[in-house]
Write a protein that holds these residues in place. Structure first.
Motif, PDB file in Angstrom:
ATOM      1  N   GLU A  90     -12.265  42.801   5.702  1.00  0.00           N
ATOM      2  CA  GLU A  90     -12.705  43.140   4.344  1.00  0.00           C
ATOM      3  C   GLU A  90     -13.399  41.934   3.728  1.00  0.00           C
ATOM      4  O   GLU A  90     -13.366  40.837   4.282  1.00  0.00           O
ATOM      5  CB  GLU A  90     -11.505  43.564   3.489  1.00  0.00           C
ATOM      6  N   ASP A  91     -14.047  42.153   2.579  1.00  0.00           N
ATOM      7  CA  ASP A  91     -14.683  41.057   1.853  1.00  0.00           C
ATOM      8  C   ASP A  91     -13.611  40.098   1.346  1.00  0.00           C
ATOM      9  O   ASP A  91     -12.505  40.527   0.999  1.00  0.00           O
ATOM     10  CB  ASP A  91     -15.474  41.580   0.653  1.00  0.00           C
ATOM     11  N   GLY A  92     -13.946  38.814   1.286  1.00  0.00           N
ATOM     12  CA  GLY A  92     -12.984  37.851   0.756  1.00  0.00           C
ATOM     13  C   GLY A  92     -13.460  36.428   0.951  1.00  0.00           C
ATOM     14  O   GLY A  92     -14.597  36.173   1.344  1.00  0.00           O
ATOM     15  N   LYS A  93     -12.554  35.506   0.663  1.00  0.00           N
ATOM     16  CA  LYS A  93     -12.810  34.080   0.829  1.00  0.00           C
ATOM     17  C   LYS A  93     -11.804  33.557   1.839  1.00  0.00           C
ATOM     18  O   LYS A  93     -10.621  33.880   1.774  1.00  0.00           O
ATOM     19  CB  LYS A  93     -12.658  33.342  -0.498  1.00  0.00           C
ATOM     20  N   VAL A  94     -12.265  32.741   2.786  1.00  0.00           N
ATOM     21  CA  VAL A  94     -11.393  32.192   3.818  1.00  0.00           C
ATOM     22  C   VAL A  94     -10.408  31.219   3.177  1.00  0.00           C
ATOM     23  O   VAL A  94     -10.807  30.234   2.554  1.00  0.00           O
ATOM     24  CB  VAL A  94     -12.211  31.493   4.926  1.00  0.00           C
ATOM     25  N   ALA A  95      -9.098  31.531   3.287  1.00  0.00           N
ATOM     26  CA  ALA A  95      -8.047  30.680   2.733  1.00  0.00           C
ATOM     27  C   ALA A  95      -7.564  29.664   3.756  1.00  0.00           C
ATOM     28  O   ALA A  95      -7.215  28.539   3.410  1.00  0.00           O
ATOM     29  CB  ALA A  95      -6.879  31.530   2.245  1.00  0.00           C
ATOM     30  N   GLU A 105      -1.920  34.154  21.571  1.00  0.00           N
ATOM     31  CA  GLU A 105      -1.241  35.362  22.040  1.00  0.00           C
ATOM     32  C   GLU A 105      -1.553  36.508  21.087  1.00  0.00           C
ATOM     33  O   GLU A 105      -1.927  36.279  19.938  1.00  0.00           O
ATOM     34  CB  GLU A 105       0.266  35.138  22.098  1.00  0.00           C
ATOM     35  N   SER A 106      -1.356  37.714  21.536  1.00  0.00           N
ATOM     36  CA  SER A 106      -1.557  38.883  20.703  1.00  0.00           C
ATOM     37  C   SER A 106      -0.683  38.780  19.457  1.00  0.00           C
ATOM     38  O   SER A 106       0.506  38.490  19.553  1.00  0.00           O
ATOM     39  CB  SER A 106      -1.199  40.142  21.501  1.00  0.00           C
ATOM     40  N   GLY A 107      -1.283  38.955  18.278  1.00  0.00           N
ATOM     41  CA  GLY A 107      -0.533  38.893  17.030  1.00  0.00           C
ATOM     42  C   GLY A 107      -0.543  37.537  16.363  1.00  0.00           C
ATOM     43  O   GLY A 107      -0.118  37.417  15.205  1.00  0.00           O
ATOM     44  N   ASP A 108      -1.004  36.484  17.037  1.00  0.00           N
ATOM     45  CA  ASP A 108      -1.067  35.159  16.410  1.00  0.00           C
ATOM     46  C   ASP A 108      -2.063  35.200  15.253  1.00  0.00           C
ATOM     47  O   ASP A 108      -3.122  35.818  15.341  1.00  0.00           O
ATOM     48  CB  ASP A 108      -1.526  34.094  17.410  1.00  0.00           C
ATOM     49  N   THR A 109      -1.746  34.494  14.169  1.00  0.00           N
ATOM     50  CA  THR A 109      -2.629  34.421  13.012  1.00  0.00           C
ATOM     51  C   THR A 109      -3.804  33.506  13.343  1.00  0.00           C
ATOM     52  O   THR A 109      -3.611  32.371  13.763  1.00  0.00           O
ATOM     53  CB  THR A 109      -1.884  33.889  11.771  1.00  0.00           C
ATOM     54  N   LEU A 110      -5.017  34.016  13.173  1.00  0.00           N
ATOM     55  CA  LEU A 110      -6.222  33.250  13.417  1.00  0.00           C
ATOM     56  C   LEU A 110      -6.819  32.722  12.117  1.00  0.00           C
ATOM     57  O   LEU A 110      -7.190  31.560  12.022  1.00  0.00           O
ATOM     58  CB  LEU A 110      -7.262  34.107  14.150  1.00  0.00           C
ATOM     59  N   VAL A 111      -6.929  33.609  11.126  1.00  0.00           N
ATOM     60  CA  VAL A 111      -7.550  33.291   9.838  1.00  0.00           C
ATOM     61  C   VAL A 111      -6.821  34.068   8.761  1.00  0.00           C
ATOM     62  O   VAL A 111      -6.318  35.161   9.021  1.00  0.00           O
ATOM     63  CB  VAL A 111      -9.048  33.715   9.852  1.00  0.00           C
ATOM     64  N   THR A 112      -6.754  33.511   7.548  1.00  0.00           N
ATOM     65  CA  THR A 112      -6.281  34.294   6.406  1.00  0.00           C
ATOM     66  C   THR A 112      -7.382  34.311   5.343  1.00  0.00           C
ATOM     67  O   THR A 112      -8.140  33.353   5.214  1.00  0.00           O
ATOM     68  CB  THR A 112      -4.967  33.752   5.797  1.00  0.00           C
ATOM     69  N   LEU A 113      -7.455  35.420   4.622  1.00  0.00           N
ATOM     70  CA  LEU A 113      -8.464  35.608   3.570  1.00  0.00           C
ATOM     71  C   LEU A 113      -7.762  35.896   2.244  1.00  0.00           C
ATOM     72  O   LEU A 113      -6.659  36.415   2.221  1.00  0.00           O
ATOM     73  CB  LEU A 113      -9.374  36.791   3.905  1.00  0.00           C
ATOM     74  N   ASN A 114      -8.453  35.598   1.170  1.00  0.00           N
ATOM     75  CA  ASN A 114      -8.007  35.986  -0.179  1.00  0.00           C
ATOM     76  C   ASN A 114      -8.964  37.027  -0.703  1.00  0.00           C
ATOM     77  O   ASN A 114     -10.093  37.101  -0.357  1.00  0.00           O
ATOM     78  CB  ASN A 114      -7.989  34.794  -1.127  1.00  0.00           C
ATOM     79  N   GLY A 151      -3.692  32.948   2.908  1.00  0.00           N
ATOM     80  CA  GLY A 151      -4.261  34.027   2.124  1.00  0.00           C
ATOM     81  C   GLY A 151      -3.430  35.286   2.256  1.00  0.00           C
ATOM     82  O   GLY A 151      -2.494  35.362   3.041  1.00  0.00           O
ATOM     83  N   SER A 152      -3.801  36.282   1.472  1.00  0.00           N
ATOM     84  CA  SER A 152      -3.050  37.536   1.461  1.00  0.00           C
ATOM     85  C   SER A 152      -3.450  38.479   2.594  1.00  0.00           C
ATOM     86  O   SER A 152      -2.695  39.377   2.945  1.00  0.00           O
ATOM     87  CB  SER A 152      -3.238  38.230   0.117  1.00  0.00           C
ATOM     88  N   VAL A 153      -4.638  38.274   3.190  1.00  0.00           N
ATOM     89  CA  VAL A 153      -5.099  39.121   4.294  1.00  0.00           C
ATOM     90  C   VAL A 153      -5.049  38.283   5.572  1.00  0.00           C
ATOM     91  O   VAL A 153      -5.729  37.275   5.686  1.00  0.00           O
ATOM     92  CB  VAL A 153      -6.536  39.625   4.053  1.00  0.00           C
ATOM     93  N   VAL A 154      -4.230  38.715   6.529  1.00  0.00           N
ATOM     94  CA  VAL A 154      -4.074  37.982   7.789  1.00  0.00           C
ATOM     95  C   VAL A 154      -4.944  38.631   8.856  1.00  0.00           C
ATOM     96  O   VAL A 154      -4.883  39.838   9.061  1.00  0.00           O
ATOM     97  CB  VAL A 154      -2.593  37.973   8.237  1.00  0.00           C
ATOM     98  N   VAL A 155      -5.758  37.818   9.536  1.00  0.00           N
ATOM     99  CA  VAL A 155      -6.554  38.280  10.667  1.00  0.00           C
ATOM    100  C   VAL A 155      -5.853  37.755  11.913  1.00  0.00           C
ATOM    101  O   VAL A 155      -5.777  36.548  12.119  1.00  0.00           O
ATOM    102  CB  VAL A 155      -8.006  37.773  10.599  1.00  0.00           C
ATOM    103  N   SER A 156      -5.321  38.676  12.721  1.00  0.00           N
ATOM    104  CA  SER A 156      -4.528  38.313  13.894  1.00  0.00           C
ATOM    105  C   SER A 156      -5.313  38.524  15.178  1.00  0.00           C
ATOM    106  O   SER A 156      -6.253  39.310  15.224  1.00  0.00           O
ATOM    107  CB  SER A 156      -3.263  39.170  13.955  1.00  0.00           C
ATOM    108  N   ALA A 157      -4.877  37.827  16.228  1.00  0.00           N
ATOM    109  CA  ALA A 157      -5.487  38.001  17.549  1.00  0.00           C
ATOM    110  C   ALA A 157      -5.126  39.390  18.079  1.00  0.00           C
ATOM    111  O   ALA A 157      -3.953  39.742  18.121  1.00  0.00           O
ATOM    112  CB  ALA A 157      -4.989  36.929  18.499  1.00  0.00           C
TER     113      ALA A 157
END
Length: 126
Positions: free
Chosen positions: A101-106, A117-126, A56-62
């Protein structure tokens, strides 16, 4: 980032603190604290998480290193800002990782029990 060496009760810690500019919103990331002696040891290889392929376009990082205790979302789920996506255990504390933010889990890019680790991608959202 500024690095400081702090001694508490005879134990020395290296602490990295992020500077926030004037007028900027405070960062959601907590300071990273690691015992100085632990840095000399070679880090163990973390198990590779199998990404779902779609990003997705929004990255949720550790925000800090830790262990994933639970994943509370799945690919395709609609989430609102502030919804809990997963729980990360760090320094014997449970930290809720929330949707920025609001979105759909990609994609969900980690699994229960994974060390991140700090900075690792956990989830991405659209």
């Amino acid at each position: 980032m500024k690095n400081y060496k702090i001694t508490v009760n005879g134990t020395t810690y290296d602490v990295a603190v992020e500077e926030v500019g004037a007028g900027a919103a405070p960062s959601a990331a907590a300071p990273v604290v690691a015992p100085a002696a632990a840095q000399a040891a070679a880090p163990a290889a973390a198990p590779a998480a199998a990404p779902s392929g779609a990003q997705g376009s929004v990255v949720v990082s550790a925000p800090m290193p830790g262990k994933i205790l639970s994943v509370k979302t799945e690919v395709g789920k609609d989430v609102k800002k502030g919804d809990v996506l997963m729980v990360l255990e760090a320094m014997k504390m449970e930290n809720e990782i929330v949707a920025p933010e609001d979105g759909k889990v990609a994609s969900v890019d980690t699994t229960v029990g994974a060390q991140v680790e700090s900075g690792d991608t956990l989830v991405t959202l659209n």
